[in-house]
Design a protein around this motif. Structure first.
Motif, PDB file in Angstrom:
ATOM      1  N   PRO A 276       1.729  11.648  -7.413  1.00 56.94           N
ATOM      2  CA  PRO A 276       0.815  12.674  -6.687  1.00 56.94           C
ATOM      3  C   PRO A 276       1.382  13.290  -5.436  1.00 56.94           C
ATOM      4  O   PRO A 276       0.929  14.356  -5.142  1.00 56.94           O
ATOM      5  CB  PRO A 276      -0.526  11.794  -6.614  1.00 56.94           C
ATOM      6  CG  PRO A 276      -0.292  10.576  -6.706  1.00 56.94           C
ATOM      7  CD  PRO A 276       1.006  10.290  -7.283  1.00 56.94           C
TER       8      PRO A 276
ATOM      9  N   TYR B  39       5.061   6.753 -12.983  1.00 57.32           N
ATOM     10  CA  TYR B  39       4.102   7.644 -12.933  1.00 57.32           C
ATOM     11  C   TYR B  39       4.507   9.005 -12.421  1.00 57.32           C
ATOM     12  O   TYR B  39       5.585   8.748 -11.658  1.00 57.32           O
ATOM     13  CB  TYR B  39       2.734   6.970 -12.410  1.00 57.32           C
ATOM     14  CG  TYR B  39       2.915   6.221 -10.990  1.00 57.32           C
ATOM     15  CD1 TYR B  39       2.968   7.351  -9.969  1.00 57.32           C
ATOM     16  CD2 TYR B  39       2.961   5.230 -10.959  1.00 57.32           C
ATOM     17  CE1 TYR B  39       3.129   7.188  -8.607  1.00 57.32           C
ATOM     18  CE2 TYR B  39       3.202   4.817  -9.278  1.00 57.32           C
ATOM     19  CZ  TYR B  39       3.139   5.716  -8.192  1.00 57.32           C
ATOM     20  OH  TYR B  39       3.205   5.194  -7.069  1.00 57.32           O
ATOM     21  N   GLY B  40       3.580   9.854 -12.649  1.00 55.68           N
ATOM     22  CA  GLY B  40       3.909  10.983 -11.923  1.00 55.68           C
ATOM     23  C   GLY B  40       3.427  10.808 -10.586  1.00 55.68           C
ATOM     24  O   GLY B  40       2.223  10.595 -10.516  1.00 55.68           O
TER      25      GLY B  40
END
Length: 180
Positions: free
Chosen positions: A35, A32-33
């Motif tokens: 955060p 995932y990107g």
């Protein structure tokens, strides 16, 4: 400060609600990107990976041999160990904290002490209702493992949180739609 300054958004977190039978989520292997993540320089990738995996419970998501190892525990608990020429001689005042559950505290302390006997401080209870363990890693990073304690409305910790407007999950209905 208005009454809607804080709202229940626990559904976006992998951290389970605190309680005596809280079960940690499985390690998260999805891509995932990120955060947020932390970069930790190390002069010995293999020794660092061993400590982080055997002591702190992370796993190797992937690596670029001799350059970088991406470690993870739960979703959003990402650490990049990066090959470096040197590391600080002393741990910084700043720390990186990651969440767990109370049932993991003792085993984490034992595992870290088995690898580095003088690297662990605690556990200690905090005024914000957690039990924390501070660990100094082989790279001299200051890592805090933190686990929420079950909420007891009759404690000083509960009063500390209430004063700043934080109420226990489930006490007010979630209204994440309005805040998203």
């Amino acid at each position: 400060m208005s009454d809607d300054t804080y709202y229940n958004a626990f559904e976006i977190s992998p951290v389970p609600a605190p309680g005596p039978d809280a079960v940690p989520p499985e390690p998260f292997r999805g891509i995932y990107g990120m955060p947020a993540f932390v970069n930790i320089p190390t002069t010995d990738l293999a020794a660092s990976v061993e400590f982080w995996t055997r002591g702190l419970g992370f796993f190797e998501l992937f690596s670029i041999p001799g350059t970088l190892v991406h470690l993870r525990r739960w979703a959003f608990q990402d650490v990049l160990l990066v090959a470096a020429e040197s590391v600080p001689e002393q741990p910084p005042a700043m720390s990186f904290s990651f969440s767990g559950v109370l049932s993991q505290v003792d085993s984490l302390v034992e595992a870290c002490r088995a690898l580095r006997p003088d690297a662990v401080e605690g556990p200690r209870d905090t005024p914000w209702n957690t039990r924390d363990v501070e660990v100094i890693t082989p790279e001299n990073a200051r890592i805090v493992f933190t686990a929420a304690k079950p909420f007891d409305p009759d404690t000083q910790e509960a009063r500390n949180l209430e004063v700043i407007g934080i109420t226990p999950p489930g006490e007010t209905p979630g209204d994440n739609e309005r805040h998203a």
